[in-house]
Design an enzyme around this catalytic site. Sequence first.
Site, PDB file in Angstrom:
ATOM      1  N   ARG A  20       0.798  -1.227   0.000  1.00 37.04           N
ATOM      2  CA  ARG A  20       0.000   0.000   0.000  1.00 37.04           C
ATOM      3  C   ARG A  20       0.828   1.274   0.000  1.00 37.04           C
ATOM      4  O   ARG A  20       0.584   2.182  -0.793  1.00 37.04           O
ATOM      5  CB  ARG A  20      -0.907   0.073   1.247  1.00 37.04           C
ATOM      6  CG  ARG A  20      -2.257  -0.542   1.097  1.00 37.04           C
ATOM      7  CD  ARG A  20      -2.655  -1.154   2.399  1.00 37.04           C
ATOM      8  NE  ARG A  20      -1.683  -2.176   2.713  1.00 37.04           N
ATOM      9  CZ  ARG A  20      -1.729  -3.417   2.219  1.00 37.04           C
ATOM     10  NH1 ARG A  20      -2.740  -3.775   1.482  1.00 37.04           N
ATOM     11  NH2 ARG A  20      -0.800  -4.309   2.490  1.00 37.04           N
ATOM     12  N   THR A  21       1.762   1.369   0.928  1.00 38.01           N
ATOM     13  CA  THR A  21       2.433   2.659   1.102  1.00 38.01           C
ATOM     14  C   THR A  21       3.227   3.012  -0.160  1.00 38.01           C
ATOM     15  O   THR A  21       3.100   4.113  -0.699  1.00 38.01           O
ATOM     16  CB  THR A  21       3.352   2.621   2.341  1.00 38.01           C
ATOM     17  OG1 THR A  21       2.588   2.100   3.424  1.00 38.01           O
ATOM     18  CG2 THR A  21       3.853   3.996   2.696  1.00 38.01           C
ATOM     19  N   HIS A  57       4.535   5.781  11.625  1.00 36.79           N
ATOM     20  CA  HIS A  57       4.096   5.604  10.238  1.00 36.79           C
ATOM     21  C   HIS A  57       3.148   6.776   9.951  1.00 36.79           C
ATOM     22  O   HIS A  57       1.941   6.610   9.869  1.00 36.79           O
ATOM     23  CB  HIS A  57       3.390   4.257  10.098  1.00 36.79           C
ATOM     24  CG  HIS A  57       3.148   3.810   8.690  1.00 36.79           C
ATOM     25  ND1 HIS A  57       3.290   4.652   7.587  1.00 36.79           N
ATOM     26  CD2 HIS A  57       2.759   2.604   8.190  1.00 36.79           C
ATOM     27  CE1 HIS A  57       2.998   3.975   6.492  1.00 36.79           C
ATOM     28  NE2 HIS A  57       2.679   2.730   6.830  1.00 36.79           N
ATOM     29  N   LYS A  85      25.451  -3.413  -0.501  1.00 37.15           N
ATOM     30  CA  LYS A  85      26.927  -3.338  -0.567  1.00 37.15           C
ATOM     31  C   LYS A  85      27.480  -2.554   0.613  1.00 37.15           C
ATOM     32  O   LYS A  85      28.665  -2.273   0.682  1.00 37.15           O
ATOM     33  CB  LYS A  85      27.352  -2.649  -1.859  1.00 37.15           C
ATOM     34  CG  LYS A  85      26.864  -3.306  -3.116  1.00 37.15           C
ATOM     35  CD  LYS A  85      27.269  -2.456  -4.327  1.00 37.15           C
ATOM     36  CE  LYS A  85      26.349  -2.688  -5.497  1.00 37.15           C
ATOM     37  NZ  LYS A  85      26.410  -1.572  -6.460  1.00 37.15           N
ATOM     38  N   ARG A  94      10.997   4.027   3.558  1.00 40.22           N
ATOM     39  CA  ARG A  94      10.646   3.069   4.620  1.00 40.22           C
ATOM     40  C   ARG A  94      11.910   2.318   5.005  1.00 40.22           C
ATOM     41  O   ARG A  94      12.690   1.920   4.134  1.00 40.22           O
ATOM     42  CB  ARG A  94       9.579   2.087   4.134  1.00 40.22           C
ATOM     43  CG  ARG A  94       9.376   0.930   5.115  1.00 40.22           C
ATOM     44  CD  ARG A  94       8.196   0.083   4.790  1.00 40.22           C
ATOM     45  NE  ARG A  94       6.955   0.799   5.056  1.00 40.22           N
ATOM     46  CZ  ARG A  94       5.747   0.234   4.990  1.00 40.22           C
ATOM     47  NH1 ARG A  94       5.639  -1.045   4.672  1.00 40.22           N
ATOM     48  NH2 ARG A  94       4.664   0.937   5.227  1.00 40.22           N
TER      49      ARG A  94
HETATM   50  N1   CP Z   1      -0.446  -0.071   5.743  1.00 41.70           N
HETATM   51  C1   CP Z   1       0.776  -0.307   5.263  1.00 41.70           C
HETATM   52  O1   CP Z   1       1.785   0.322   5.632  1.00 41.70           O
HETATM   53  O2   CP Z   1       0.795  -1.290   4.295  1.00 41.70           O
HETATM   54  P1   CP Z   1       2.083  -1.746   3.509  1.00 41.70           P
HETATM   55  O3   CP Z   1       3.030  -2.375   4.490  1.00 41.70           O
HETATM   56  O4   CP Z   1       1.577  -2.703   2.465  1.00 41.70           O
HETATM   57  O5   CP Z   1       2.703  -0.518   2.909  1.00 41.70           O
END
Ligand code: CP
Length: 306
Positions: free
Chosen positions: A51-52, A129, A80, A101
Amino acid sequence: MRHLMSPLDFSVEELDALLDLANDIEKYPEKYAHACAGKKLATCFYEPSTRTRLSFEAAMLNLGGSVLGFSSADSSSAAKGESVSDTIRVISCYADICAMRHPKEGAPLVASQKSTIPVINAGDGGHQHPTQTLTDLLTIRSLKGELGNITIGLCGDLKFGRTVHSLIHALIRYPNVRFVLISPEELRVPSYIREDVLEAKHIPYTEVERLEDAMPELDILYMTRVQKERFFNEEDYIRLKDYYVLTKAKMELAKKDMLVLHPLPRVNEISVEVDDDPRAAYFRQAQYGVYVRMALILTLLEIKVE
Ligand code: CP
């Protein structure tokens, strides 16, 4: 130049403006179709995501911009031994904005300190998040009409769940919000949130272990997954992974207008039979994630659309 590391990086007024913009994007998408023409978003994902990452990419494409990036540490020069600081200095030469991320808490913050482009924390370990929180806030405000005056149940892995930590920080700024923290003993909200945030700010909350006990009083039920990747011990994960399963029978205990949210992905914690219940809002929530990330990209790039 602004970055986004935590939902608290925006004031309540700025958040309102961001959510208003997201609602306008939802209503008039064509108005924004070329707003980011010539701009590039880099998605630097050192941890898995559906999703993100893809909603960030969809957001930039919807705005007429382009995307580049990597979806795992293995496919980048991190494999590396390159540092996050060096990577972001290089990415700053290639893109106008970056969503990152990382499994290590604080890695996007370190990146932001060396970056010459806005950096967005797209999830850092068990810490924060913020763009999931923006998604959650937009979903709640759009479907409930306001962000205050709610009793919200947070259920599942409240210890490692970064979406829960970010959401608590964000919601305590609104009036008359009550939390019901639903978890097994081992996965309780950490004390640095329970004591230093909820108790320090006199926010009403209760802790319960049984989901059934909490259901009747909730306006929103926020389910979360027990995250295998955050456990040090496989046995603990196996013991706790199916601790909560939301079923049709449990939904009968809830208010007729209670919303069920989940940041997704789900594993077993919401039975698929619940998906057809009109109160199940988790797939609509994923759609709101695109609108709010479009609004965020425009805001951080300081692009105004008349
Ligand atoms: N909600 C969320 O962060 O989903 P993903 O891990 O798929 O990005």
